[in-house]
Scaffold this active site. Structure first.
Site, PDB file in Angstrom:
ATOM      1  N   LYS A   9       0.805  -1.217   0.000  1.00  0.00           N
ATOM      2  CA  LYS A   9       0.000   0.000   0.000  1.00  0.00           C
ATOM      3  C   LYS A   9       0.846   1.279   0.000  1.00  0.00           C
ATOM      4  O   LYS A   9       2.061   1.229   0.207  1.00  0.00           O
ATOM      5  CB  LYS A   9      -0.933  -0.021   1.212  1.00  0.00           C
ATOM      6  CG  LYS A   9      -1.957  -1.149   1.160  1.00  0.00           C
ATOM      7  CD  LYS A   9      -2.857  -1.118   2.374  1.00  0.00           C
ATOM      8  CE  LYS A   9      -3.927  -2.180   2.324  1.00  0.00           C
ATOM      9  NZ  LYS A   9      -4.812  -2.108   3.506  1.00  0.00           N
ATOM     10  N   TYR A  49     -12.282  -2.012  -3.770  1.00  0.00           N
ATOM     11  CA  TYR A  49     -12.756  -2.117  -2.390  1.00  0.00           C
ATOM     12  C   TYR A  49     -14.272  -1.969  -2.290  1.00  0.00           C
ATOM     13  O   TYR A  49     -14.802  -1.670  -1.220  1.00  0.00           O
ATOM     14  CB  TYR A  49     -12.053  -1.075  -1.511  1.00  0.00           C
ATOM     15  CG  TYR A  49     -10.605  -1.429  -1.249  1.00  0.00           C
ATOM     16  CD1 TYR A  49     -10.270  -2.442  -0.363  1.00  0.00           C
ATOM     17  CD2 TYR A  49      -9.579  -0.779  -1.913  1.00  0.00           C
ATOM     18  CE1 TYR A  49      -8.949  -2.788  -0.129  1.00  0.00           C
ATOM     19  CE2 TYR A  49      -8.246  -1.112  -1.685  1.00  0.00           C
ATOM     20  CZ  TYR A  49      -7.945  -2.117  -0.800  1.00  0.00           C
ATOM     21  OH  TYR A  49      -6.631  -2.453  -0.577  1.00  0.00           O
ATOM     22  N   PHE A  57     -15.578   3.528   6.890  1.00  0.00           N
ATOM     23  CA  PHE A  57     -14.188   3.835   6.540  1.00  0.00           C
ATOM     24  C   PHE A  57     -13.923   3.832   5.035  1.00  0.00           C
ATOM     25  O   PHE A  57     -12.798   4.087   4.598  1.00  0.00           O
ATOM     26  CB  PHE A  57     -13.231   2.844   7.225  1.00  0.00           C
ATOM     27  CG  PHE A  57     -13.456   1.403   6.852  1.00  0.00           C
ATOM     28  CD1 PHE A  57     -12.952   0.874   5.680  1.00  0.00           C
ATOM     29  CD2 PHE A  57     -14.181   0.563   7.694  1.00  0.00           C
ATOM     30  CE1 PHE A  57     -13.152  -0.452   5.338  1.00  0.00           C
ATOM     31  CE2 PHE A  57     -14.389  -0.767   7.365  1.00  0.00           C
ATOM     32  CZ  PHE A  57     -13.874  -1.275   6.177  1.00  0.00           C
ATOM     33  N   ARG A  85      -1.825 -14.631   4.260  1.00  0.00           N
ATOM     34  CA  ARG A  85      -2.595 -13.998   5.340  1.00  0.00           C
ATOM     35  C   ARG A  85      -1.879 -14.205   6.683  1.00  0.00           C
ATOM     36  O   ARG A  85      -1.866 -13.322   7.539  1.00  0.00           O
ATOM     37  CB  ARG A  85      -4.027 -14.505   5.344  1.00  0.00           C
ATOM     38  CG  ARG A  85      -4.762 -13.999   4.090  1.00  0.00           C
ATOM     39  CD  ARG A  85      -6.209 -14.321   4.036  1.00  0.00           C
ATOM     40  NE  ARG A  85      -7.017 -13.591   4.996  1.00  0.00           N
ATOM     41  CZ  ARG A  85      -7.363 -12.316   4.886  1.00  0.00           C
ATOM     42  NH1 ARG A  85      -6.932 -11.590   3.868  1.00  0.00           N
ATOM     43  NH2 ARG A  85      -8.142 -11.751   5.781  1.00  0.00           N
ATOM     44  N   THR A  91      -5.064  -7.404  10.919  1.00  0.00           N
ATOM     45  CA  THR A  91      -5.257  -6.072  10.335  1.00  0.00           C
ATOM     46  C   THR A  91      -4.777  -4.979  11.286  1.00  0.00           C
ATOM     47  O   THR A  91      -4.147  -4.018  10.869  1.00  0.00           O
ATOM     48  CB  THR A  91      -6.749  -5.860   9.995  1.00  0.00           C
ATOM     49  OG1 THR A  91      -7.147  -6.891   9.086  1.00  0.00           O
ATOM     50  CG2 THR A  91      -6.979  -4.511   9.349  1.00  0.00           C
ATOM     51  N   ARG A 102       2.613  -6.808   9.176  1.00  0.00           N
ATOM     52  CA  ARG A 102       1.937  -5.683   9.838  1.00  0.00           C
ATOM     53  C   ARG A 102       2.543  -5.357  11.193  1.00  0.00           C
ATOM     54  O   ARG A 102       2.594  -4.190  11.586  1.00  0.00           O
ATOM     55  CB  ARG A 102       0.444  -5.962   9.926  1.00  0.00           C
ATOM     56  CG  ARG A 102      -0.193  -5.919   8.533  1.00  0.00           C
ATOM     57  CD  ARG A 102      -1.650  -6.230   8.561  1.00  0.00           C
ATOM     58  NE  ARG A 102      -2.244  -6.065   7.233  1.00  0.00           N
ATOM     59  CZ  ARG A 102      -3.224  -6.824   6.780  1.00  0.00           C
ATOM     60  NH1 ARG A 102      -3.739  -7.783   7.521  1.00  0.00           N
ATOM     61  NH2 ARG A 102      -3.718  -6.607   5.575  1.00  0.00           N
ATOM     62  N   ASN A 112      -1.900  -0.161   7.050  1.00  0.00           N
ATOM     63  CA  ASN A 112      -1.407  -1.452   7.521  1.00  0.00           C
ATOM     64  C   ASN A 112      -0.502  -2.154   6.515  1.00  0.00           C
ATOM     65  O   ASN A 112      -0.366  -3.363   6.526  1.00  0.00           O
ATOM     66  CB  ASN A 112      -2.561  -2.349   7.959  1.00  0.00           C
ATOM     67  CG  ASN A 112      -3.528  -2.677   6.844  1.00  0.00           C
ATOM     68  OD1 ASN A 112      -3.254  -2.418   5.675  1.00  0.00           O
ATOM     69  ND2 ASN A 112      -4.660  -3.243   7.201  1.00  0.00           N
ATOM     70  N   HIS A 115      -2.207  -5.521   1.504  1.00  0.00           N
ATOM     71  CA  HIS A 115      -3.476  -6.224   1.320  1.00  0.00           C
ATOM     72  C   HIS A 115      -3.164  -7.619   0.818  1.00  0.00           C
ATOM     73  O   HIS A 115      -2.244  -7.804   0.018  1.00  0.00           O
ATOM     74  CB  HIS A 115      -4.329  -5.499   0.265  1.00  0.00           C
ATOM     75  CG  HIS A 115      -5.402  -6.357  -0.328  1.00  0.00           C
ATOM     76  ND1 HIS A 115      -6.652  -6.482   0.238  1.00  0.00           N
ATOM     77  CD2 HIS A 115      -5.408  -7.156  -1.440  1.00  0.00           C
ATOM     78  CE1 HIS A 115      -7.379  -7.313  -0.495  1.00  0.00           C
ATOM     79  NE2 HIS A 115      -6.642  -7.722  -1.522  1.00  0.00           N
ATOM     80  N   GLU A 126      -8.880 -10.729  -8.266  1.00  0.00           N
ATOM     81  CA  GLU A 126      -7.987  -9.588  -8.037  1.00  0.00           C
ATOM     82  C   GLU A 126      -6.776  -9.628  -8.968  1.00  0.00           C
ATOM     83  O   GLU A 126      -6.368  -8.602  -9.515  1.00  0.00           O
ATOM     84  CB  GLU A 126      -7.568  -9.548  -6.565  1.00  0.00           C
ATOM     85  CG  GLU A 126      -8.733  -9.215  -5.656  1.00  0.00           C
ATOM     86  CD  GLU A 126      -8.445  -9.341  -4.171  1.00  0.00           C
ATOM     87  OE1 GLU A 126      -9.324  -8.957  -3.384  1.00  0.00           O
ATOM     88  OE2 GLU A 126      -7.348  -9.818  -3.784  1.00  0.00           O
TER      89      GLU A 126
END
Length: 138
Positions: A9, A49, A57, A85, A91, A102, A112, A115, A126
């Site tokens: 990100k 998203y 948010f 993951r 998160t 993270r 964070n 993704h 995706e």
């Protein structure tokens, strides 16, 4: 072998830590088989998203994801979705396990660092948004 999708990100690209994040990913046994730097448009971020559109948010998320370039990636490995993951961690970085992306790099719940797809089906969707099969070198 399976694949998953990753986004490093804007908080990661702004701080120039994408290489450090990639090192954690690779040390966990995942291979980066495709990667490119892109700058999300507002429309792309809203579409990507869209599942969160009704959440409070959503606007902040879209704003964050369009604030700076991101690095989109295809990762490959055994049970890639679940493995990535696990590598990402919770998160909320305060709840993330030691050594996870993270815990090591995230600034906050919102910033964070990365993704990761939440299912094999979503990973395929995706990946297809950003990469052709010809761009993925397994």
């Amino acid at each position: 072998m399976s694949r998953t999708f990753s986004i490093l990100k804007p908080d990661a690209t702004r701080r120039n830590i994408t290489g450090a994040v990639n090192a954690v990913i690779e040390a966990a046994g995942l291979r980066i088989v495709a990667q490119k730097r892109v700058h999300f448009t507002k429309a792309q971020a809203e579409r990507f998203y869209g599942v969160h559109k009704e959440r409070p948010f959503f606007g902040e998320l879209v704003e964050q994801m369009t604030a700076a370039p991101v690095v989109v990636q295809v990762l490959e490995g055994e049970n890639a979705v679940a493995k990535y993951r696990e590598v990402l961690g919770a998160t909320n970085p305060e709840q993330a396990a030691e050594g996870t992306v993270r815990k090591l790099f995230a600034l906050s719940i919102g910033e964070n660092t990365a993704h990761g797809s939440d299912s094999d089906e979503n990973a395929a969707i995706e990946i297809a948004q950003f990469f052709s099969e010809a761009e993925i070198v397994g």
